[in-house]
Design an enzyme around this catalytic site. Structure first.
Site, PDB file in Angstrom:
ATOM      1  N   VAL A   1       5.184  16.969   6.920  1.00  0.00           N
ATOM      2  CA  VAL A   1       5.400  16.261   8.187  1.00  0.00           C
ATOM      3  C   VAL A   1       4.489  16.825   9.277  1.00  0.00           C
ATOM      4  CG1 VAL A   1       7.070  15.894  10.054  1.00  0.00           C
ATOM      5  CG2 VAL A   1       7.711  15.458   7.696  1.00  0.00           C
TER       6      VAL A   1
ATOM      7  N   ASN B   1      11.111  23.083   7.303  1.00  0.00           N
ATOM      8  CA  ASN B   1      11.965  22.499   6.274  1.00  0.00           C
ATOM      9  C   ASN B   1      13.434  22.834   6.519  1.00  0.00           C
ATOM     10  OD1 ASN B   1      10.657  24.984   5.755  1.00  0.00           O
ATOM     11  ND2 ASN B   1      11.392  25.015   3.653  1.00  0.00           N
TER      12      ASN B   1
ATOM     13  N   GLU C   1      11.157  12.037  12.190  1.00  0.00           N
ATOM     14  CA  GLU C   1       9.960  11.443  11.597  1.00  0.00           C
ATOM     15  C   GLU C   1      10.371  10.497  10.474  1.00  0.00           C
ATOM     16  OE1 GLU C   1       6.689  11.442  12.557  1.00  0.00           O
ATOM     17  OE2 GLU C   1       6.883   9.900  11.030  1.00  0.00           O
TER      18      GLU C   1
ATOM     19  N   LYS D   1      18.416   9.008  11.865  1.00  0.00           N
ATOM     20  CA  LYS D   1      17.526   9.476  10.795  1.00  0.00           C
ATOM     21  C   LYS D   1      18.290   9.592   9.476  1.00  0.00           C
ATOM     22  CE  LYS D   1      14.290  11.005   8.417  1.00  0.00           C
ATOM     23  NZ  LYS D   1      13.149  10.237   7.982  1.00  0.00           N
TER      24      LYS D   1
ATOM     25  N   CYS E   1      13.686  14.115   0.602  1.00  0.00           N
ATOM     26  CA  CYS E   1      14.521  13.627   1.710  1.00  0.00           C
ATOM     27  C   CYS E   1      15.799  12.906   1.302  1.00  0.00           C
ATOM     28  CB  CYS E   1      13.697  12.714   2.604  1.00  0.00           C
ATOM     29  SG  CYS E   1      12.374  13.596   3.434  1.00  0.00           S
TER      30      CYS E   1
HETATM   31  P1  NAD Z   1       7.580  21.438   4.120  1.00  0.00           P
HETATM   32  O1  NAD Z   1       8.352  22.370   3.292  1.00  0.00           O
HETATM   33  O2  NAD Z   1       6.433  20.703   3.520  1.00  0.00           O
HETATM   34  O3  NAD Z   1       6.987  22.222   5.398  1.00  0.00           O
HETATM   35  C1  NAD Z   1       7.753  23.042   6.208  1.00  0.00           C
HETATM   36  C2  NAD Z   1       6.877  24.195   6.686  1.00  0.00           C
HETATM   37  O4  NAD Z   1       7.622  24.951   7.647  1.00  0.00           O
HETATM   38  C3  NAD Z   1       6.495  25.190   5.587  1.00  0.00           C
HETATM   39  O5  NAD Z   1       5.080  25.274   5.495  1.00  0.00           O
HETATM   40  C4  NAD Z   1       7.132  26.514   6.008  1.00  0.00           C
HETATM   41  O6  NAD Z   1       6.337  27.647   5.702  1.00  0.00           O
HETATM   42  C5  NAD Z   1       7.256  26.328   7.510  1.00  0.00           C
HETATM   43  N1  NAD Z   1       8.277  27.188   8.105  1.00  0.00           N
HETATM   44  C6  NAD Z   1       9.572  27.309   7.732  1.00  0.00           C
HETATM   45  N2  NAD Z   1      10.189  28.210   8.539  1.00  0.00           N
HETATM   46  C7  NAD Z   1       9.264  28.656   9.415  1.00  0.00           C
HETATM   47  C8  NAD Z   1       9.301  29.588  10.478  1.00  0.00           C
HETATM   48  N3  NAD Z   1      10.434  30.212  10.801  1.00  0.00           N
HETATM   49  N4  NAD Z   1       8.169  29.832  11.173  1.00  0.00           N
HETATM   50  C9  NAD Z   1       7.023  29.170  10.853  1.00  0.00           C
HETATM   51  N5  NAD Z   1       6.927  28.274   9.850  1.00  0.00           N
HETATM   52  C10 NAD Z   1       8.042  28.020   9.142  1.00  0.00           C
HETATM   53  O7  NAD Z   1       8.612  20.425   4.754  1.00  0.00           O
HETATM   54  P2  NAD Z   1       8.344  18.901   5.178  1.00  0.00           P
HETATM   55  O8  NAD Z   1       8.387  18.027   3.976  1.00  0.00           O
HETATM   56  O9  NAD Z   1       7.172  18.847   6.075  1.00  0.00           O
HETATM   57  O10 NAD Z   1       9.671  18.578   6.011  1.00  0.00           O
HETATM   58  C11 NAD Z   1       9.888  19.143   7.275  1.00  0.00           C
HETATM   59  C12 NAD Z   1      11.078  18.453   7.913  1.00  0.00           C
HETATM   60  O11 NAD Z   1      10.788  17.058   8.120  1.00  0.00           O
HETATM   61  C13 NAD Z   1      12.362  18.484   7.078  1.00  0.00           C
HETATM   62  O12 NAD Z   1      13.466  18.585   7.924  1.00  0.00           O
HETATM   63  C14 NAD Z   1      12.361  17.117   6.393  1.00  0.00           C
HETATM   64  O13 NAD Z   1      13.661  16.687   6.074  1.00  0.00           O
HETATM   65  C15 NAD Z   1      11.751  16.238   7.455  1.00  0.00           C
HETATM   66  N6  NAD Z   1      11.054  15.045   6.951  1.00  0.00           N
HETATM   67  C16 NAD Z   1      10.268  15.127   5.828  1.00  0.00           C
HETATM   68  C17 NAD Z   1       9.583  13.990   5.381  1.00  0.00           C
HETATM   69  C18 NAD Z   1       8.718  14.035   4.146  1.00  0.00           C
HETATM   70  O14 NAD Z   1       8.289  12.986   3.697  1.00  0.00           O
HETATM   71  N7  NAD Z   1       8.418  15.204   3.585  1.00  0.00           N
HETATM   72  C19 NAD Z   1       9.677  12.795   6.095  1.00  0.00           C
HETATM   73  C20 NAD Z   1      10.460  12.770   7.240  1.00  0.00           C
HETATM   74  C21 NAD Z   1      11.142  13.890   7.653  1.00  0.00           C
HETATM   75  C1  UDX Z   2      11.549   8.605   2.440  1.00  0.00           C
HETATM   76  C2  UDX Z   2      11.660   7.501   3.494  1.00  0.00           C
HETATM   77  O1  UDX Z   2      11.072   6.312   2.967  1.00  0.00           O
HETATM   78  C3  UDX Z   2      10.961   7.900   4.774  1.00  0.00           C
HETATM   79  O2  UDX Z   2      11.152   6.898   5.768  1.00  0.00           O
HETATM   80  C4  UDX Z   2      11.545   9.220   5.254  1.00  0.00           C
HETATM   81  O3  UDX Z   2      10.896   9.635   6.437  1.00  0.00           O
HETATM   82  C5  UDX Z   2      11.417  10.280   4.186  1.00  0.00           C
HETATM   83  O4  UDX Z   2      12.054   9.824   2.972  1.00  0.00           O
HETATM   84  P1  UDX Z   2       9.646   9.403   0.764  1.00  0.00           P
HETATM   85  O5  UDX Z   2      10.751  10.122   0.095  1.00  0.00           O
HETATM   86  O6  UDX Z   2       8.419  10.147   1.114  1.00  0.00           O
HETATM   87  O7  UDX Z   2      10.168   8.743   2.136  1.00  0.00           O
HETATM   88  O8  UDX Z   2       9.176   8.157  -0.140  1.00  0.00           O
HETATM   89  P2  UDX Z   2       9.810   6.718  -0.490  1.00  0.00           P
HETATM   90  O9  UDX Z   2       8.684   5.771  -0.555  1.00  0.00           O
HETATM   91  O10 UDX Z   2      10.945   6.326   0.367  1.00  0.00           O
HETATM   92  O11 UDX Z   2      10.311   6.937  -1.985  1.00  0.00           O
HETATM   93  C6  UDX Z   2      11.388   7.792  -2.300  1.00  0.00           C
HETATM   94  C7  UDX Z   2      11.749   7.634  -3.767  1.00  0.00           C
HETATM   95  O12 UDX Z   2      12.328   6.357  -4.018  1.00  0.00           O
HETATM   96  C8  UDX Z   2      10.554   7.730  -4.713  1.00  0.00           C
HETATM   97  O13 UDX Z   2      10.912   8.452  -5.864  1.00  0.00           O
HETATM   98  C9  UDX Z   2      10.239   6.295  -5.039  1.00  0.00           C
HETATM   99  O14 UDX Z   2       9.587   6.144  -6.270  1.00  0.00           O
HETATM  100  C10 UDX Z   2      11.647   5.698  -5.070  1.00  0.00           C
HETATM  101  N1  UDX Z   2      11.688   4.257  -4.790  1.00  0.00           N
HETATM  102  C11 UDX Z   2      11.251   3.761  -3.605  1.00  0.00           C
HETATM  103  C12 UDX Z   2      12.219   3.394  -5.750  1.00  0.00           C
HETATM  104  O15 UDX Z   2      12.645   3.820  -6.829  1.00  0.00           O
HETATM  105  N2  UDX Z   2      12.290   2.050  -5.466  1.00  0.00           N
HETATM  106  C13 UDX Z   2      11.867   1.524  -4.285  1.00  0.00           C
HETATM  107  O16 UDX Z   2      11.971   0.292  -4.105  1.00  0.00           O
HETATM  108  C14 UDX Z   2      11.326   2.417  -3.313  1.00  0.00           C
END
Ligand code: NAD
Ligand code: UDX
Length: 479
Positions: free
Chosen positions: A14, A89, A160, A219, A275
């Site tokens: 993110v 995270n 996000e 969210k 997520c």
């Molecule tokens: P991630 O694990 O990829 O990244 C998190 C980063 O934060 C890591 O690099 C870690 O080292 C760093 N971190 C943790 N604690 C720290 C600290 N105390 N000081 C400095 N750095 C620190 O996680 P992500 O996938 O980017 O997700 C982040 C957040 O966003 C989560 O809450 C997740 O649920 C949310 N989110 C993720 C997605 C997605 O698609 N991955 C989408 C929407 C929302």
């Molecule tokens: C999801 C949400 O879509 C996003 O808005 C949020 O911010 C983070 O979580 P992500 O997990 O990155 O995003 O991918 P997404 O495209 O939603 O897929 C999640 C899982 O569902 C995947 O394993 C995908 O293959 C599966 N999926 C998705 C299905 O099996 N069927 C579908 O129709 C859509």
């Protein structure tokens, strides 16, 4: 006040892409992404970024060193910033109260304490990580209790919504930006300042402002609704497989109702990613804590259906391979949780592989983006003696044809486009007969593969020539 400097704590899936797009769209703002992980930051500063996202490389290259920076110096960057995004995270707790359900908020709290310690001027603190409702209240209390005189923090919720694999497109053209804040003059001013950043490229009507708690809950609710649709269509796919209905036709017919809509209705091997499961568990825990057991049970069922779908797919492979996969080579195509990402967090492939390994299958795994070590680590082959025996059953290869050589079956777990362009004639010739394809992503052309000679099994469609009587009996008797 004009926003000149943004700091984002957390350089992950993110923080990295979000700040890259902000830097790209706001050339007047200096954006710095900080992280405690030195390896991750080194990679963000190198030619090989720590995450794979289509188009991310190009924008990072354009902005890095201009107004986009990656650093381990949290103190300096936090001190300088006008706005701090927290994108750390927030995984499911693996210990103590709420283990397996509640969100582990220790990273969030640690960052709040760092912000309070390092700040020498007032700041807006933006909660971008996904958190339980009212997490901003804790954030506020920690900040206020540790603030030096004359410094003020305004906490906003700005979850996000990007999806991995399409992160850049989602960030450039989001369905909405959600900003929640306090209903006070200071809260409204903070919201306006954050709006002024997004409004550089996002039309005003797409920016939704709410109170903090609505934003936090929205969210969790959005992810629960998205996952619910997938579990709903997957439940229907199980019925299709025994009745002769085709889940694609059903999804099309159902999704054509404008009240339902056609998106996120793709049946498959089950949803993965970092997520959906985490956020639903978070919602379940929250409901339980609010003494709403019926609400908790309702959302739990989405995850139970997802587990069932993964288990059902693995079982179908074993049943079709004459009820034994022991010592049989099985080619696993795709290990990431979805295409266009190298992320394997909660990937359905992990569970499917584990079921097959338990049965003694020899797996040969190919994924275009997932590193070999990641696959070994996800299958936990080095954890203990029991799992060591699996080590000899797993091979990770860099070419799909190596995976299918002398294999009994192909199992597709991720819908990588390149799997559509494979030479299935060549694969068929290499494989033991009868040669099977189990398509967990409904992507191959069944008739074409059948004409080559493959036995094809796909999700939500009855393709087997054998009657499914035994399975019907099993499902009914287990009810
Ligand atoms: P991630 O694990 O990829 O990244 C998190 C980063 O934060 C890591 O690099 C870690 O080292 C760093 N971190 C943790 N604690 C720290 C600290 N105390 N000081 C400095 N750095 C620190 O996680 P992500 O996938 O980017 O997700 C982040 C957040 O966003 C989560 O809450 C997740 O649920 C949310 N989110 C993720 C997605 C997605 O698609 N991955 C989408 C929407 C929302
Ligand atoms: C999801 C949400 O879509 C996003 O808005 C949020 O911010 C983070 O979580 P992500 O997990 O990155 O995003 O991918 P997404 O495209 O939603 O897929 C999640 C899982 O569902 C995947 O394993 C995908 O293959 C599966 N999926 C998705 C299905 O099996 N069927 C579908 O129709 C859509």
């Amino acid at each position: 006040m004009v926003i000149e400097k943004i700091c984002c704590v957390g350089a992950g899936y993110v923080g990295g892409p979000t700040c890259t797009v902000i830097a790209n769209k706001c050339p007047d703002i200096r954006v710095c992404v900080v992280d405690s992980n030195t390896d991750r930051i080194a990679k963000w500063n190198s030619d090989e970024l720590p995450i794979y996202e289509p188009k991310l490389d190009d924008i990072v290259r354009e902005c890095r060193g201009r107004n986009l920076f990656f650093s381990n110096n949290l103190k300096e960057e936090i001190e300088k910033a006008d706005i701090i995004f927290i994108s750390v995270n927030t995984p499911t707790k693996t210990f103590g109260f709420g283990k397996g359900k509640a969100a582990d908020l220790q990273n969030l709290e640690n960052v709040a304490r760092l912000i309070a310690n390092y700040s020498t001027k007032s700041k807006i603190v933006v909660e971008k990580s996904t958190v339980p409702v009212r997490a901003a209240e804790s954030l506020n209390r920690i900040l206020k209790a540790n603030t030096k005189p004359g410094i003020r923090f305004d906490v906003l919720s700005n979850p996000e919504f990007l999806a991995e694999g399409t992160a850049i497109a989602d960030l450039l053209n989001p369905d909405r930006i959600l900003i929640g804040g306090e209903e006070t003059p200071e809260g409204r001013r903070a919201i306006q300042l954050l709006c002024s950043v997004y409004s550089k490229w996002i039309p005003e009507e797409k920016i939704i402002t709410t109170n903090t708690w609505s934003s936090e809950l929205s969210k969790l609710a959005a992810n629960a609704f998205l996952a619910q649709r997938i579990s709903s269509i997957n439940a229907i796919s199980a019925i299709c497989e025994v009745t002769g209905a085709d889940v694609s036709e059903v999804a099309h017919a159902v999704g054509s109702d404008t009240r339902i809509g056609s998106k996120n209705l793709m049946a498959g091997v089950g949803f993965g990613g970092s997520c959906f499961q985490k956020d639903i568990l978070n919602l379940v825990y929250l409901s339980e804590c609010l003494n709403l057991p019926e609400v908790a049970a309702y959302w739990s069922q989405i995850i139970e259906m997802n587990d069932f779908q993964k288990r059902r797919f693995a079982l179908r492979i074993i049943e079709c391979l004459f009820n034994t996969v022991t010592n049989k080579k099985i080619a696993i195509l795709g290990f990431a949780f979805k295409s266009n990402t190298g992320d394997t967090r909660e990937s359905p492939a992990i569970l499917v592989c584990k079921y097959l390994l338990e049965e003694g299958a020899r797996l040969c795994i190919y994924d275009p983006k997932v590193p070999k070590q990641q696959i070994y680590s996800d299958l936990k082959v080095a954890d203990n003696a029991e799992n060591e025996k699996f080590k000899n059953l797993i091979e990770v290869v860099d070419n799909p044809y190596k995976a299918t050589d002398k294999a009994h079956a192909i199992v597709i777990c991720t819908s990588w486009d390149e799997f559509l362009k494979l030479d299935y004639n060549k694969m068929y010739d290499q494989m033991l007969k009868p040669a099977f394809v189990f398509d967990g992503r409904k992507m191959v052309n069944i008739e074409e593969l059948q004409s080559i000679g493959f036995h094809v099994e796909t999700i939500g469609r009855k393709t087997s020539k054998q009657p499914f009587k035994t399975r019907i009996t099993r499902y009914i008797s287990s009810d």
